[in-house]
Design a protein around this motif. Structure first.
Motif: not given
Length: 354
Positions: A227-236, A249-253
């Protein structure tokens, strides 16, 4: 769902009434080769294709059921000369049963549900013979169902080839870009151009199968959702531990970076974020070679920080990234189409088998 020219009732039968089943024969692991060479034949075991061997014990079209291990119940189709080991059950349809239709029937039955044993799940021929099913009395209907599903499988196979060729293309172009002489490259250690941060482990009990934010850990797919995140989008991100450590991996979300995941942030202004991803992805095998440990391999942060990154001037990085983006997007479109075809096949399987 039935073809309009058929209206006869299907009849209930056990598998033992419509086919013969027999386990294959043992072959030593030392006799099985990973690569195919002339004079070798496919060798099938409990989890499908194991490799290739000099002998064969079957010649023709057969369905094969894996009968040992976590994947027992998986169904493969063999055509031609092959060797079936003792962990594969070879299925021979009786008169009045189409061989290819039999394969799709077995696929649809989800045979893994009949496995017994906890530590080492298995399927016995005796238990398989008792599995109940319904079959069309007319072999013409069986053949038409088999032909229709074979067409879908053929389309999926074509899609796999398209994806594979595009992936080979992007690898070849990346080789030319990053190892060619078109650009003048500078070099710097990864630790000098960005911050490498290890994620935060969370208890698996709080994860769900779906949700807002993927949890990336040591694998190539999410460990679950949170339910939470600790990294923003566009992160390797780079996998830190496990059999896939070094996976880039490239995380766009937005996502949650777990305890076995590194992320790259605060990237130097001289480096394009997307360019850095493509360079690291191209260098993935070298990154994986940094792994240490045998039981649970991992990549140390200090070793990753020393990894050399080559980069041209920033405008050229943007050009490279834009071009590779186009190819990557094309691959994603083709993969989405493949997923859609697989879903269509699964839907048809459920509807065409009463």
């Amino acid at each position: 769902m039935r073809f309009p020219e058929f209206d006869e009732e299907w009849e209930e039968k056990t598998l033992g009434e419509i086919c013969e089943m027999q386990a294959g024969k043992f072959v030593s692991a030392s006799e099985i080769k990973e690569q195919h060479f002339d004079g070798l034949f496919p060798c099938y075991g409990g989890n499908g294709l194991r490799g290739y061997t000099k002998s064969y014990n079957y010649d023709g079209k057969y369905s094969l059921i894996g009968r040992q291990g976590a994947l027992c119940g998986n169904v493969n189709f063999a055509n031609g000369k092959f060797h079936a080991t003792e962990h594969a059950v070879v299925v021979t349809p009786l008169n009045g049963i189409n061989t290819v239709w039999m394969f799709y029937l077995l696929t649809n039955l989800n045979l893994n549900q009949f496995a017994t044993g906890m530590a080492q799940p298995g399927l016995s021929v005796q238990n398989l013979e008792k599995v109940e099913s319904t079959i069309p009395k007319a072999i013409d209907e069986q053949e038409k169902i088999a032909s229709f599903l074979t067409l879908i499988d053929g389309r999926i196979s074509t899609q796999n080839k398209i994806i594979k060729e595009l992936e080979l293309l992007i690898k070849s172009i990346s080789q030319i870009i990053f190892h060619g002489h078109r650009y003048k490259f500078k070099k710097a250690s990864l630790g000098s151009i960005c911050t490498i941060k290890k994620g935060e482990q969370i208890n698996s009990s709080v994860l769900s199968e779906s949700g807002l934010y993927a949890v990336m850990n040591g694998g190539i797919t999410p460990s679950g959702y949170y339910s939470q995140y600790n990294c923003v989008g566009n992160t390797i991100s780079i996998s830190e531990g496990g059999n896939s450590c070094g996976y880039v991996q490239f995380n766009d979300k937005k996502f949650w970076s777990g305890g076995h995941c590194y992320t790259l942030s605060e990237i130097n202004a001289e480096i394009s974020n997307k360019y850095l991803y493509y360079f690291m992805k191209f260098s993935e095998n070298l990154i994986m070679s940094l792994r240490v440990g045998s039981g649970l391999p991992n990549i140390q942060k200090k070793d990753l920080e020393k990894f050399n990154v080559a980069f041209p001037e920033i405008n050229q990085q943007y050009q490279i990234s834009k071009f590779l983006d186009l190819l990557t997007e094309k691959i994603q479109v083709e993969k989405s189409l493949k997923t859609s075809l697989i879903r269509q096949k699964q839907y048809v399987l459920k509807k065409m088998f009463i």
